[in-house]
Design a protein around this motif. Structure first.
Motif, PDB file in Angstrom:
ATOM      1  N   UNK A  85       0.860  -1.176   0.000  1.00  0.00           N
ATOM      2  CA  UNK A  85       0.000   0.000   0.000  1.00  0.00           C
ATOM      3  C   UNK A  85       0.901   1.232   0.000  1.00  0.00           C
ATOM      4  N   UNK A  86       0.309   2.419   0.065  1.00  0.00           N
ATOM      5  CA  UNK A  86       1.117   3.629   0.080  1.00  0.00           C
ATOM      6  C   UNK A  86       1.977   3.730   1.334  1.00  0.00           C
ATOM      7  N   UNK A  87       1.497   3.136   2.440  1.00  0.00           N
ATOM      8  CA  UNK A  87       2.212   3.266   3.707  1.00  0.00           C
ATOM      9  C   UNK A  87       2.915   1.995   4.174  1.00  0.00           C
ATOM     10  N   UNK A  88       2.435   0.823   3.749  1.00  0.00           N
ATOM     11  CA  UNK A  88       2.930  -0.434   4.310  1.00  0.00           C
ATOM     12  C   UNK A  88       3.321  -1.409   3.204  1.00  0.00           C
ATOM     13  N   UNK A  89       4.434  -2.100   3.404  1.00  0.00           N
ATOM     14  CA  UNK A  89       4.848  -3.171   2.501  1.00  0.00           C
ATOM     15  C   UNK A  89       5.316  -4.359   3.333  1.00  0.00           C
ATOM     16  N   UNK A  90       4.938  -5.533   2.883  1.00  0.00           N
ATOM     17  CA  UNK A  90       5.314  -6.763   3.584  1.00  0.00           C
ATOM     18  C   UNK A  90       5.919  -7.740   2.582  1.00  0.00           C
ATOM     19  N   UNK A  91       7.137  -8.206   2.886  1.00  0.00           N
ATOM     20  CA  UNK A  91       7.823  -9.187   2.049  1.00  0.00           C
ATOM     21  C   UNK A  91       8.001 -10.490   2.822  1.00  0.00           C
TER      22      UNK A  91
END
Length: 378
Positions: free
Chosen positions: A193-199
């Protein structure tokens, strides 16, 4: 238990990015542009380095690496999705006579969609994007070249790097063993998302010593290192000094599948926990906590194993290795081709109660120049 809880609280509170350090300036990525078909280029990869390890423990040696690497090459694209590259690699260590290494370089690359296949000299070392307990940063300074075959998939949400590095060849009757290392680096972006990234990253290394045509009495040796975990990154507000805050956390495993166990530990494991912050000033802060139990890396950093790699204490072992590492990195991008990197990495050895540190400065310059285009005949 209270001391470990305190470490974890400190790690979370510091929330300082990149559990893996930002090693982009050290990556040497080749690109295949269909518009370059039938074109010849002259390119150059250079790295100037200074790294000083002020270590006085019994697990990792203290020393200084100081010199430069030079790799001029020619590349030719005979087709829109095919590239040939040939050159020479030279490494000069200051304070020594001559060159530490002079080696030819050659690679064939094929591009299909987002997938590249490389045969010959690989995009190795830092470019595999492995965590330090699995792959030592210093290999980019003292053991950079890898040869074999590699498949790379590089998309916005997915990175896959699978390779075989054939490190030592044997011929019939030799009193030696062949040496092969293979690996897989997988990183999938499951949330963006614009604020959160999960790898979700998964990393694997395997090393084999053996062969069927040798006369060596040494047993077949096969070792594996595996790491899995997650990375969570929060993007800072627009105009904020903090660009992003992130945490990477991995569980790491070592296993020995040799026909005869000759290492001190047959298996081991470790926790590698990181928190970091990236700023507008191109300065990254990171705190790392490592707790390894009987862990032996195949190619990992010298601080992490439970066995010594030192010259003076080669038999030293520490069943539990516990470190708190603080990292300060400044990456200055002078141009698209030129990076200046400064690093300071103090750490606290919790098991032995010692503070030690390393620091370094690096200059990376990579570019290519158009030479000529072959005219088509009708």
């Amino acid at each position: 238990m209270k001391s470990r809880l305190g470490v974890l609280l400190l790690l979370a509170a510091s929330l300082q990015v990149r559990a893996q350090l930002d090693n982009r300036p050290f990556e040497q990525r080749s690109k295949i542009n269909p518009a370059d078909s039938n074109s010849l280029f002259l390119g150059i990869n250079t790295l100037g380095f200074f790294k000083n390890n002020e270590y006085f423990n019994d697990i990792a040696d203290g020393y200084t690496l100081f010199g430069y690497q030079l790799n001029p090459y020619l590349s030719y694209n005979p087709a829109p999705n095919f590239k040939l590259t040939a050159g020479i690699y030279l490494q000069k260590d200051f304070g020594s006579d001559g060159y530490e290494e002079i080696a030819p370089t050659f690679s064939l690359e094929y591009l299909h969609g987002h997938t590249r296949i490389i045969f010959g000299n690989l995009e190795g070392s830092i470019s595999h994007r492995l965590i330090e307990p699995l792959y030592d940063f210093e290999k980019v300074l003292n053991n950079r070249l890898e040869n074999g075959i590699q498949v790379i998939v590089n998309k916005d949400h997915l990175f896959i790097d699978g390779w075989i590095d054939w490190q030592h060849m044997i011929y019939k009757g030799e009193n030696d063993q062949e040496e092969i290392t293979g690996g897989l680096s997988f990183n999938y972006n499951v949330l963006k998302t614009e604020q959160v990234r999960l790898w979700i990253p998964v990393q694997f290394l395997v090393k084999h010593h053996g062969g069927q045509i040798d006369s060596s009495p040494a047993p077949l040796q096969t070792y594996t290192n595996t790491a899995a975990g997650f990375k969570l990154e929060f993007t800072g507000r627009e105009g904020s000094f903090i660009e992003s805050i992130s945490t990477d956390n991995y569980y790491v495993v070592h296993e020995d599948f040799s026909t005869e166990v000759i290492q001190p530990y047959e298996d081991g494991s470790g926790w590698y926990l990181n928190a970091g912050m990236k700023t507008k000033a191109n300065i990254d802060f990171m705190t790392s906590y490592w707790r390894g139990h009987e862990f032996i890396p195949i190619a990992g950093g010298q601080l992490y194993p439970s066995v010594s790699s030192t010259f003076k204490s080669p038999e030293k072992v520490e069943e539990v290795r516990e470190l708190l590492i603080f990292r300060f990195t400044h990456n200055l991008r002078v141009t698209d081709q030129l990076w200046l990197t400064t690093r300071l990495e103090p750490f606290y050895d919790m098991g032995n109660g010692n503070f030690e540190f390393s620091h370094g400065f690096y200059i990376n310059y990579t570019t290519d120049f158009f030479l000529l285009r072959k005219r088509s005949h009708r």
